[in-house]
Design a protein around this motif. Structure first.
Motif, mmCIF file in Angstrom:
data_model
loop_
_atom_site.group_PDB
_atom_site.id
_atom_site.type_symbol
_atom_site.label_atom_id
_atom_site.label_comp_id
_atom_site.label_asym_id
_atom_site.label_seq_id
_atom_site.Cartn_x
_atom_site.Cartn_y
_atom_site.Cartn_z
ATOM 1 N N MET A 86 44.868 35.462 55.723
ATOM 2 C CA MET A 86 45.266 36.740 55.100
ATOM 3 C C MET A 86 45.538 36.514 53.608
ATOM 4 N N ILE A 87 44.871 37.305 52.799
ATOM 5 C CA ILE A 87 45.063 37.173 51.348
ATOM 6 C C ILE A 87 46.210 38.107 50.932
ATOM 7 N N HIS A 88 47.084 37.582 50.102
ATOM 8 C CA HIS A 88 48.239 38.368 49.634
ATOM 9 C C HIS A 88 47.722 39.620 48.901
ATOM 10 N N PRO A 89 48.395 40.782 49.115
ATOM 11 C CA PRO A 89 47.922 42.024 48.466
ATOM 12 C C PRO A 89 47.810 41.890 46.944
ATOM 13 N N LYS A 90 48.727 41.136 46.360
ATOM 14 C CA LYS A 90 48.686 40.941 44.895
ATOM 15 C C LYS A 90 47.399 40.181 44.505
ATOM 16 N N ASP A 91 47.071 39.141 45.314
ATOM 17 C CA ASP A 91 45.848 38.376 45.056
ATOM 18 C C ASP A 91 44.599 39.224 45.275
ATOM 19 N N GLU A 92 44.688 40.120 46.233
ATOM 20 C CA GLU A 92 43.559 41.019 46.495
ATOM 21 C C GLU A 92 43.330 41.922 45.285
ATOM 22 N N LEU A 93 44.438 42.375 44.699
ATOM 23 C CA LEU A 93 44.327 43.213 43.488
ATOM 24 C C LEU A 93 43.685 42.418 42.351
ATOM 25 N N LEU A 94 44.089 41.153 42.225
ATOM 26 C CA LEU A 94 43.523 40.308 41.152
ATOM 27 C C LEU A 94 42.018 40.104 41.362
ATOM 28 N N ASN A 95 41.638 39.871 42.618
ATOM 29 C CA ASN A 95 40.210 39.706 42.920
ATOM 30 C C ASN A 95 39.428 40.975 42.617
ATOM 31 N N LYS A 96 40.032 42.093 42.995
ATOM 32 C CA LYS A 96 39.346 43.367 42.727
ATOM 33 C C LYS A 96 39.215 43.607 41.224
ATOM 34 N N TYR A 97 40.235 43.189 40.477
ATOM 35 C CA TYR A 97 40.180 43.333 39.018
ATOM 36 C C TYR A 97 38.989 42.535 38.470
ATOM 37 N N ILE A 98 38.861 41.300 38.954
ATOM 38 C CA ILE A 98 37.766 40.435 38.498
ATOM 39 C C ILE A 98 36.411 41.037 38.868
ATOM 40 N N ASP A 99 36.346 41.616 40.067
ATOM 41 C CA ASP A 99 35.079 42.214 40.516
ATOM 42 C C ASP A 99 34.851 43.617 39.959
ATOM 43 N N ASN A 100 35.814 44.067 39.140
ATOM 44 C CA ASN A 100 35.721 45.404 38.556
ATOM 45 C C ASN A 100 35.668 46.484 39.642
ATOM 46 N N GLU A 101 36.483 46.290 40.660
ATOM 47 C CA GLU A 101 36.466 47.232 41.789
ATOM 48 C C GLU A 101 37.770 48.017 41.925
ATOM 49 N N LEU A 102 38.639 47.905 40.925
ATOM 50 C CA LEU A 102 39.925 48.606 41.029
ATOM 51 C C LEU A 102 39.756 50.083 40.727
ATOM 52 N N ASP A 103 40.353 50.932 41.582
ATOM 53 C CA ASP A 103 40.365 52.358 41.217
ATOM 54 C C ASP A 103 41.600 52.592 40.340
#
Lengths: 180, 188
Positions: free
Chosen positions: A1-18
């Motif tokens: 399980m990836i920490h929600p904060k880390d998931e946000l960071l990954n999404k930021y890198i992938d340019n997938e944040l809404d």
């Protein structure tokens, strides 16, 4: 399980944040300044990985492989759809069987035809007796009621064979994909 | 001739022009070699496996479906060839491949890599090779070979979700290692 904060960071890198997630990340950074370090570190990882240099394959590998290929006598040809041909053949035989059955149903007609043939054969010289006998034999087969049952059994056998063929083809294909 | 697409080259090979296969070899040899070197950790084994992969691809080229990407099909062959050579040498890889959910600890290895490298980039590139094989391969296929996550999932024969988890988890591990060694404070 990836920490929600880390998931946000990954999404930021992938340019997938809404926009909501972006606000959430900004809020997190405000509350915990160390998260900006994590974001910075993620960017470093991303940029460095993008710059990984590709290692070249050893020199002369192309000619080595081509030598082996050219030495082999095997010639690659387009795949012939044997399965398709065999299914078509089986079904063609099945259809022929059904036609034979249909012919047996029109017994009266075939009897009349047989009589016509017999009469005509009297006019033909004796050398053609073999042909006459063959025609008589065939019409006897197709006028028999047994042909009905034979037809059903043949059709069933053909359907089962077709199913087995398709199934075995799938299994072989899966094995080849697995080994390759 | 040099600008033929993969499918056009395959068509030509199937028409009997064996020599055109060298165009495909030239196109994919470096990427295939990179992948194999990461799996086998040895240049000679990687070269042998690369030759084997190209020969397998050639012998089975008639079964290649044109609606698929040749690169994905070929990488799958490369990956499976690498795995079978590795498996014949040791069983460690099988343990590494067991589950996507397992966590990994590279504490001691990390210290060795940190001690033997001179800068952040060198450290990061070396530590990628020390990640569990699937994590390292996802990174290589994604960043070097430019494959999409969907293509990677087909090559590694795992779900798209698990592929994404592997990539994300690898980035997080690398990110945490950089922070651990204060590398994030260096100029970006």
């Amino acid at each position: 399980m990836i920490h929600p904060k880390d998931e946000l960071l990954n999404k930021y890198i992938d340019n997938e944040l809404d926009s909501n997630e972006l606000n959430e990340l900004n809020q997190l950074i405000l509350e915990k300044p160390e998260i900006s370090d994590e974001l910075r570190s993620m960017k470093i990882v991303e940029n460095t990985l993008k710059e990984i240099e590709i290692i070249s394959a050893p020199e002369g590998i192309t000619s080595k492989i081509m030598d082996v290929i050219n030495r082999s006598t095997k010639t690659i040809r387009k795949k012939v759809p044997y399965l398709f041909y065999s299914v078509v053949t089986f079904f063609s035989i099945g259809i022929l069987g059904l036609v034979g059955y249909a012919a047996s149903l029109s017994r009266g007609e075939s009897t009349a035809i047989t009589e016509t043939i017999n009469e005509a054969s009297k006019l033909i010289p004796k050398e053609n007796k073999i042909i006459d006998n063959s025609i008589g034999f065939l019409s006897a087969i197709f006028s028999s009621k047994d042909i009905y049952y034979i037809g059903i059994v043949l059709t069933l056998l053909l359907l089962i064979s077709a199913y087995i063929l398709i199934d075995s083809h799938k299994q072989i294909k899966n094995k080849i994909e697995h080994f390759s | 001739m040099k600008h033929l697409t993969d499918n056009e080259i395959i068509e030509s090979v199937l028409r009997g022009n064996k020599g055109d296969y060298s165009l495909l070899i030239d196109r994919y040899k470096d990427k295939g070699f990179n992948l194999l070197k990461r799996i086998l950790k040895n240049e000679m084994d990687a070269e042998e496996a690369l030759q084997d992969s190209f020969l397998k691809a050639f012998n089975n080229i008639s079964s290649f479906r044109k609606e698929a990407q040749f690169s994905t099909w070929f990488y799958k062959i490369v990956f499976n060839t690498g795995l079978s050579i590795h498996a014949s040498k040791k069983r460690k890889l099988e343990q590494e491949m067991i589950s996507i959910d397992e966590t990994f600890d590279i504490g001691e290895i990390d210290l060795n890599v940190y001690a033997s490298t001179e800068n952040r980039t060198e450290y990061l590139l070396n530590i990628v090779d020390k990640l569990p094989i699937r994590n390292a391969l996802v990174i290589i296929l994604f960043y070097i070979d430019g494959l999409s996550l969907n293509e990677i999932s087909k090559v590694l024969d795992i779900s798209l979700v698990n592929t994404k988890v592997l990539l994300h988890r690898s980035r997080i591990v690398l990110k945490d290692l950089l922070i651990k060694h204060n590398y994030h404070k260096e100029y970006l």
